[in-house]
Structure formats: structure tokens, C-alpha cells
Design a protein around this motif. Structure first.
Motif, PDB file in Angstrom:
ATOM      1  N   CYS A  95     -27.482 -52.339  35.326  1.00 16.16           N
ATOM      2  CA  CYS A  95     -28.266 -50.862  35.229  1.00 16.16           C
ATOM      3  C   CYS A  95     -28.145 -50.607  33.609  1.00 16.16           C
ATOM      4  CB  CYS A  95     -27.678 -49.793  35.722  1.00 16.16           C
ATOM      5  SG  CYS A  95     -27.298 -49.992  37.720  1.00 16.16           S
ATOM      6  N   ASN A  96     -29.345 -50.428  32.997  1.00  9.89           N
ATOM      7  CA  ASN A  96     -29.410 -50.401  31.708  1.00  9.89           C
ATOM      8  C   ASN A  96     -29.206 -48.800  31.435  1.00  9.89           C
ATOM      9  OD1 ASN A  96     -30.070 -52.743  30.684  1.00  9.89           O
ATOM     10  ND2 ASN A  96     -32.066 -52.622  31.061  1.00  9.89           N
ATOM     11  N   VAL A  97     -28.329 -48.691  30.272  1.00  9.60           N
ATOM     12  CA  VAL A  97     -28.105 -47.199  30.026  1.00  9.60           C
ATOM     13  C   VAL A  97     -28.596 -47.329  28.228  1.00  9.60           C
ATOM     14  CG1 VAL A  97     -26.517 -45.353  29.524  1.00  9.60           C
ATOM     15  CG2 VAL A  97     -26.251 -46.853  31.497  1.00  9.60           C
ATOM     16  N   LEU A  98     -29.592 -46.579  27.918  1.00  7.70           N
ATOM     17  CA  LEU A  98     -30.233 -46.350  26.609  1.00  7.70           C
ATOM     18  C   LEU A  98     -29.751 -45.114  25.868  1.00  7.70           C
ATOM     19  CD1 LEU A  98     -32.477 -47.236  24.398  1.00  7.70           C
ATOM     20  CD2 LEU A  98     -33.985 -45.638  25.993  1.00  7.70           C
ATOM     21  N   ILE A  99     -29.194 -45.685  24.702  1.00 12.48           N
ATOM     22  CA  ILE A  99     -28.717 -44.277  23.585  1.00 12.48           C
ATOM     23  C   ILE A  99     -29.357 -44.543  22.523  1.00 12.48           C
ATOM     24  CG2 ILE A  99     -26.681 -43.419  22.492  1.00 12.48           C
ATOM     25  CD1 ILE A  99     -25.091 -44.964  24.565  1.00 12.48           C
ATOM     26  N   TYR A 100     -30.140 -43.461  21.938  1.00 12.25           N
ATOM     27  CA  TYR A 100     -31.111 -43.454  20.811  1.00 12.25           C
ATOM     28  C   TYR A 100     -30.899 -42.219  20.084  1.00 12.25           C
ATOM     29  CZ  TYR A 100     -34.964 -41.674  23.325  1.00 12.25           C
ATOM     30  OH  TYR A 100     -36.003 -40.859  24.050  1.00 12.25           O
ATOM     31  N   GLU A 101     -31.108 -42.417  18.602  1.00 11.10           N
ATOM     32  CA  GLU A 101     -31.242 -41.023  17.806  1.00 11.10           C
ATOM     33  C   GLU A 101     -32.718 -40.717  17.735  1.00 11.10           C
ATOM     34  OE1 GLU A 101     -30.673 -39.998  13.364  1.00 11.10           O
ATOM     35  OE2 GLU A 101     -28.907 -40.883  14.305  1.00 11.10           O
ATOM     36  N   LYS A 102     -32.960 -39.559  18.087  1.00 12.58           N
ATOM     37  CA  LYS A 102     -34.407 -39.022  17.964  1.00 12.58           C
ATOM     38  C   LYS A 102     -34.854 -38.763  16.658  1.00 12.58           C
ATOM     39  CE  LYS A 102     -35.733 -36.337  21.549  1.00 12.58           C
ATOM     40  NZ  LYS A 102     -35.594 -35.130  22.520  1.00 12.58           N
ATOM     41  N   ASP A 103     -35.988 -38.297  16.267  1.00 15.23           N
ATOM     42  CA  ASP A 103     -36.308 -38.020  15.043  1.00 15.23           C
ATOM     43  C   ASP A 103     -35.803 -36.541  14.453  1.00 15.23           C
ATOM     44  OD1 ASP A 103     -38.063 -40.033  14.564  1.00 15.23           O
ATOM     45  OD2 ASP A 103     -39.738 -38.947  15.250  1.00 15.23           O
ATOM     46  N   ASP A 104     -35.473 -35.918  15.509  1.00 13.32           N
ATOM     47  CA  ASP A 104     -34.707 -34.308  14.982  1.00 13.32           C
ATOM     48  C   ASP A 104     -33.320 -34.477  14.619  1.00 13.32           C
ATOM     49  OD1 ASP A 104     -33.976 -34.585  17.652  1.00 13.32           O
ATOM     50  OD2 ASP A 104     -34.688 -32.853  18.311  1.00 13.32           O
ATOM     51  N   GLY A 105     -32.805 -35.803  15.048  1.00 12.65           N
ATOM     52  CA  GLY A 105     -31.173 -36.307  14.604  1.00 12.65           C
ATOM     53  C   GLY A 105     -30.624 -35.817  15.954  1.00 12.65           C
ATOM     54  N   THR A 106     -30.857 -35.466  17.120  1.00  9.24           N
ATOM     55  CA  THR A 106     -30.261 -35.306  18.446  1.00  9.24           C
ATOM     56  C   THR A 106     -30.247 -36.542  18.898  1.00  9.24           C
ATOM     57  OG1 THR A 106     -32.177 -34.703  19.593  1.00  9.24           O
ATOM     58  CG2 THR A 106     -30.792 -32.853  18.939  1.00  9.24           C
ATOM     59  N   VAL A 107     -29.007 -36.854  19.790  1.00 16.92           N
ATOM     60  CA  VAL A 107     -28.985 -38.179  20.502  1.00 16.92           C
ATOM     61  C   VAL A 107     -29.597 -38.096  21.994  1.00 16.92           C
ATOM     62  CG1 VAL A 107     -27.306 -39.885  21.075  1.00 16.92           C
ATOM     63  CG2 VAL A 107     -27.165 -38.840  18.984  1.00 16.92           C
ATOM     64  N   ALA A 108     -30.332 -39.028  22.304  1.00 13.57           N
ATOM     65  CA  ALA A 108     -30.771 -38.930  23.927  1.00 13.57           C
ATOM     66  C   ALA A 108     -29.989 -40.142  24.576  1.00 13.57           C
ATOM     67  CB  ALA A 108     -32.237 -39.348  23.570  1.00 13.57           C
ATOM     68  N   VAL A 109     -29.807 -39.803  25.903  1.00 12.76           N
ATOM     69  CA  VAL A 109     -28.973 -40.911  26.660  1.00 12.76           C
ATOM     70  C   VAL A 109     -29.966 -40.987  27.755  1.00 12.76           C
ATOM     71  CG1 VAL A 109     -27.265 -41.450  27.820  1.00 12.76           C
ATOM     72  CG2 VAL A 109     -26.774 -39.954  25.744  1.00 12.76           C
ATOM     73  N   SER A 110     -30.250 -41.968  28.330  1.00 11.97           N
ATOM     74  CA  SER A 110     -31.046 -42.259  29.611  1.00 11.97           C
ATOM     75  C   SER A 110     -30.658 -43.513  30.386  1.00 11.97           C
ATOM     76  CB  SER A 110     -32.611 -42.318  29.255  1.00 11.97           C
ATOM     77  OG  SER A 110     -32.998 -43.147  28.552  1.00 11.97           O
ATOM     78  N   ALA A 111     -30.880 -43.395  31.772  1.00 16.92           N
ATOM     79  CA  ALA A 111     -30.352 -44.564  32.425  1.00 16.92           C
ATOM     80  C   ALA A 111     -31.554 -44.923  33.442  1.00 16.92           C
ATOM     81  CB  ALA A 111     -29.061 -44.319  33.214  1.00 16.92           C
TER      82      ALA A 111
END
Length: 134
Positions: A85-101
Motif C-alpha cells: 500500500c503506497n502512502v504519499l507525503i509531499y510538501e505543498k506550494d503553501d508549505g503545508t505537508v499533505a499525506v495520502s494513502a
């Protein structure tokens, strides 16, 4: 973190933690739910090395719960094409960090086996609990 449906194949949300804190906390929270990280892909690093591109932090963690994986593989050896199962973590343009699975229910529905769909539901519940702990 408030977890919500993001698409027909993913769920997640945003966190106030830094990128590295989020990676560490996601890894720890998944471990508490019985998952290990089998793979860690640092897309920012790979795209810089291979294409010379600069981008914000973007990591893909391959999470696996051995007990559920074992049951699913016993039911259908080809299920490995849909694991982990992939879990994605990335920094958004506004500096917040998104986490999705990835939504294991959506992915494993392709198999067409109600027993595997039951496992997928249990896996989703555990991943959601891990993300809610952020």
C-alpha cells in the motif's frame, strides 16, 4: 489529522508538522498499526539526479502489514502486483505537508474476491487510524 476521501483511489489530509517530522510520524503510526515500510522512494532526489529538476519534498512509502499480506497472497498469488500500500507525503506550494494513502478497497476490488475485499477493508481502517494519529 482529519482524514477524508481525496479521490476514488486515495484518502488523507494535511498536517502542520514539517516534512521530515511527518515522514517519521507516519512511519511510527503505521508501525503501531502493524505495518512496516518495505520501500521508500524519494522522488525529489530521483528527479534531481535523473532529470536535473528541482521540486519540493515528495516521498512514497510502501507500507505492508505482513499478516494481511500473507492471507491475501494465500488467496491469490497474483495479488502481489497490487502490494504494498503506497502512502504519499509531499510538501505543498503553501508549505503545508499533505499525506495520502492508496485506498486498498479500491485497488483490491479489482481482484473480485469478497474475502480479499474484507482484508482490504481492515487494511484501510488501520491506515486511516495511523493517519489520524498525526
Amino acid at each position: 489529522m482529519e482524514v477524508r476521501t481525496l479521490s476514488n483511489y486515495s484518502f488523507g489530509g494535511e498536517t502542520e508538522l514539517s516534512f521530515e517530522e511527518t515522514v517519521n510520524k507516519v512511519t511510527e503510526s503505521l508501525k503501531e498499526q502493524g505495518f512496516g515500510i518495505l520501500t521508500e522512494i524519494d522522488a525529489k532526489k530521483v528527479l534531481k539526479e535523473k532529470l536535473g529538476l528541482d521540486r519540493k519534498p515528495y516521498k512514497i512509502l510502501g507500507a505492508c502489514n505482513p499478516q494481511f499480506a500473507h492471507k491475501a497472497i494465500d488467496m491469490d498469488p497474483e495479488i502481489g502486483t497490487l502490494l504494498p500500500c503506497n502512502v504519499l507525503i509531499y510538501e505543498k506550494d503553501d508549505g503545508t505537508v499533505a499525506v495520502s494513502a492508496m485506498n486498498p478497497e479500491a485497488a483490491l476490488k479489482l481482484v473480485g474476491n469478497p474475502s480479499i475485499e474484507d482484508i482490504a477493508k481492515q487494511v484501510r481502517t488501520r491506515i486511516e487510524k495511523a493517519l489520524e494519529a498525526l
